[in-house]
Design a protein around this motif. Sequence first.
Motif, PDB file in Angstrom:
ATOM      1  N   SER A 147       0.812  -1.227   0.000  1.00 44.11           N
ATOM      2  CA  SER A 147       0.000   0.000   0.000  1.00 44.11           C
ATOM      3  C   SER A 147       0.841   1.270   0.000  1.00 44.11           C
ATOM      4  O   SER A 147       0.290   2.359  -0.166  1.00 44.11           O
ATOM      5  CB  SER A 147      -0.952  -0.009   1.196  1.00 44.11           C
ATOM      6  OG  SER A 147      -0.226  -0.139   2.402  1.00 44.11           O
ATOM      7  N   SER A 148       2.162   1.141   0.191  1.00 46.95           N
ATOM      8  CA  SER A 148       3.047   2.315   0.112  1.00 46.95           C
ATOM      9  C   SER A 148       3.896   2.327  -1.153  1.00 46.95           C
ATOM     10  O   SER A 148       4.704   3.239  -1.344  1.00 46.95           O
ATOM     11  CB  SER A 148       3.978   2.343   1.343  1.00 46.95           C
ATOM     12  OG  SER A 148       3.239   2.455   2.532  1.00 46.95           O
ATOM     13  N   LEU A 149       3.724   1.338  -1.998  1.00 41.68           N
ATOM     14  CA  LEU A 149       4.558   1.245  -3.198  1.00 41.68           C
ATOM     15  C   LEU A 149       4.146   2.301  -4.218  1.00 41.68           C
ATOM     16  O   LEU A 149       3.070   2.222  -4.819  1.00 41.68           O
ATOM     17  CB  LEU A 149       4.447  -0.146  -3.818  1.00 41.68           C
ATOM     18  CG  LEU A 149       5.198  -0.344  -5.147  1.00 41.68           C
ATOM     19  CD1 LEU A 149       6.686  -0.048  -4.981  1.00 41.68           C
ATOM     20  CD2 LEU A 149       4.975  -1.741  -5.688  1.00 41.68           C
ATOM     21  N   ALA A 150       5.014   3.307  -4.381  1.00 43.90           N
ATOM     22  CA  ALA A 150       4.732   4.408  -5.301  1.00 43.90           C
ATOM     23  C   ALA A 150       5.560   4.316  -6.579  1.00 43.90           C
ATOM     24  O   ALA A 150       5.057   4.598  -7.666  1.00 43.90           O
ATOM     25  CB  ALA A 150       5.007   5.739  -4.599  1.00 43.90           C
ATOM     26  N   ASP A 151       6.816   3.920  -6.430  1.00 42.19           N
ATOM     27  CA  ASP A 151       7.735   4.021  -7.571  1.00 42.19           C
ATOM     28  C   ASP A 151       8.086   2.647  -8.125  1.00 42.19           C
ATOM     29  O   ASP A 151       8.622   1.791  -7.416  1.00 42.19           O
ATOM     30  CB  ASP A 151       9.011   4.744  -7.124  1.00 42.19           C
ATOM     31  CG  ASP A 151       8.716   6.173  -6.691  1.00 42.19           C
ATOM     32  OD1 ASP A 151       7.890   6.838  -7.352  1.00 42.19           O
ATOM     33  OD2 ASP A 151       9.284   6.613  -5.679  1.00 42.19           O
ATOM     34  N   LEU A 196       0.848   3.558  -6.677  1.00 43.21           N
ATOM     35  CA  LEU A 196       1.670   3.868  -7.842  1.00 43.21           C
ATOM     36  C   LEU A 196       1.410   5.288  -8.355  1.00 43.21           C
ATOM     37  O   LEU A 196       0.263   5.710  -8.505  1.00 43.21           O
ATOM     38  CB  LEU A 196       1.387   2.860  -8.955  1.00 43.21           C
ATOM     39  CG  LEU A 196       1.770   1.407  -8.678  1.00 43.21           C
ATOM     40  CD1 LEU A 196       1.271   0.507  -9.807  1.00 43.21           C
ATOM     41  CD2 LEU A 196       3.275   1.263  -8.495  1.00 43.21           C
ATOM     42  N   THR A 197       2.493   5.977  -8.654  1.00 40.68           N
ATOM     43  CA  THR A 197       2.388   7.288  -9.283  1.00 40.68           C
ATOM     44  C   THR A 197       2.007   7.123 -10.761  1.00 40.68           C
ATOM     45  O   THR A 197       2.114   6.020 -11.328  1.00 40.68           O
ATOM     46  CB  THR A 197       3.729   8.030  -9.218  1.00 40.68           C
ATOM     47  OG1 THR A 197       4.679   7.288 -10.006  1.00 40.68           O
ATOM     48  CG2 THR A 197       4.228   8.151  -7.782  1.00 40.68           C
ATOM     49  N   ALA A 198       1.605   8.228 -11.364  1.00 42.55           N
ATOM     50  CA  ALA A 198       1.284   8.187 -12.791  1.00 42.55           C
ATOM     51  C   ALA A 198       2.506   7.772 -13.605  1.00 42.55           C
ATOM     52  O   ALA A 198       2.394   7.048 -14.601  1.00 42.55           O
ATOM     53  CB  ALA A 198       0.759   9.548 -13.251  1.00 42.55           C
ATOM     54  N   GLN A 199       3.695   8.214 -13.177  1.00 45.91           N
ATOM     55  CA  GLN A 199       4.921   7.823 -13.893  1.00 45.91           C
ATOM     56  C   GLN A 199       5.151   6.319 -13.797  1.00 45.91           C
ATOM     57  O   GLN A 199       5.534   5.664 -14.769  1.00 45.91           O
ATOM     58  CB  GLN A 199       6.125   8.581 -13.325  1.00 45.91           C
ATOM     59  CG  GLN A 199       7.441   8.260 -14.023  1.00 45.91           C
ATOM     60  CD  GLN A 199       7.417   8.650 -15.503  1.00 45.91           C
ATOM     61  OE1 GLN A 199       7.192   9.809 -15.844  1.00 45.91           O
ATOM     62  NE2 GLN A 199       7.628   7.672 -16.397  1.00 45.91           N
TER      63      GLN A 199
END
Lengths: 62, 302
Positions: free
Chosen positions: B215-219, B245-248
């Motif tokens: 749940s903290s995985l953004a990149d 996840l970020t848009a990138q």
Amino acid sequence: MGPFAEIKWVVCHGPDVVHFSELSIGSSITTGQPNCEHFDTEEEGLARAVELGYERPFPAVT
Amino acid sequence: MRLTATRASVTSGGGVAITALPDFTYGITSAGGVFNLRSAGTVNYDVEWGDGDAETSTLNTLPHTYVAGSYSLLVNSSGVYRPYFNNVTADANQITSVAIGPGANLGTDLLNAWYGASNMTSFVCAFDVTSGVTSFNSAWRGCSNLATFPLIDTSSGTDFSGMFFNCTGLTNIPSIDTSNGTDFDNFCKRTAITTFSALDFSSSTRFLDAWYDCSSLADFPANMFDTTGTLISNAFRQSWSICALTAQSIENILVSLDTNGASNITLAISGGTNAGKTTWSAAAVTAYDNLIAKGWTISFNS
């Protein structure tokens, strides 16, 4: 398809493949398969998927 | 007692002390009662229980009764010794640390080795001793108090499924060698990672639930799936459900999957706080459209 106010289980299928997915609240799903059906319970969705030839990839884990 | 490796240290008097490095050192905290030392396969090993008792055994489940306290349990073996706690929590929960010395022989299979060791806070392992292991399936599954993990030799690994599943305290996956890995189902499901470092997925065929509920995985890096093995039709089922996840990152995933060229596969990047489709880049939307045209089924946040 979606978003829905409740969790749905989605079976998308065509001549070559059966996809079985859980769709969380607020999420949407799009498919390139010709058919897509949604169900209120996992049991219903899985039964339909299996009927169409879906094979569970591994024992359920939580 | 077989001595498999040694450690040299300078004593206070200026001399050199030579001490044996055990194959396995378990930190055990017992509330008082039985601890079963668990292994699998054919074994023949020496054990020092850390309370003055010692024995040699060929049993896969060797019981020992402790009085309440903390102990350092040593295991040495001249052949393959494969730990196998297999989610027997009454025993696995007594393990607080594991250290594997350079003389250990783990064989090829670490299936469920320390599964359920939820009080393990330290895992230390000589790099080379895992060089022959092909299955890391659920080896550290449920080790929820493990915050860091060492770099080990995984170059022979084919099955990485569930390797870090439910390691809910783990904040980083080391840059392990996954070049021969085919199965990554549940790979790091429900870990605390915020960034996923690039791994070699060139032999991979499946990633069901691989990053589910991180749940903290953004990149997530680019080009991870440009080349893979032959992906199964459910290869990415719930793979990034309930992430951040970020848009990138979503662009990185979609563009790489489009580059891969596979058809008729299901993918989930929905739930959690994954970037909604309205925030995606043009490149991400183009890749998404291409995948749908190739028969993919994709769930996403609206």
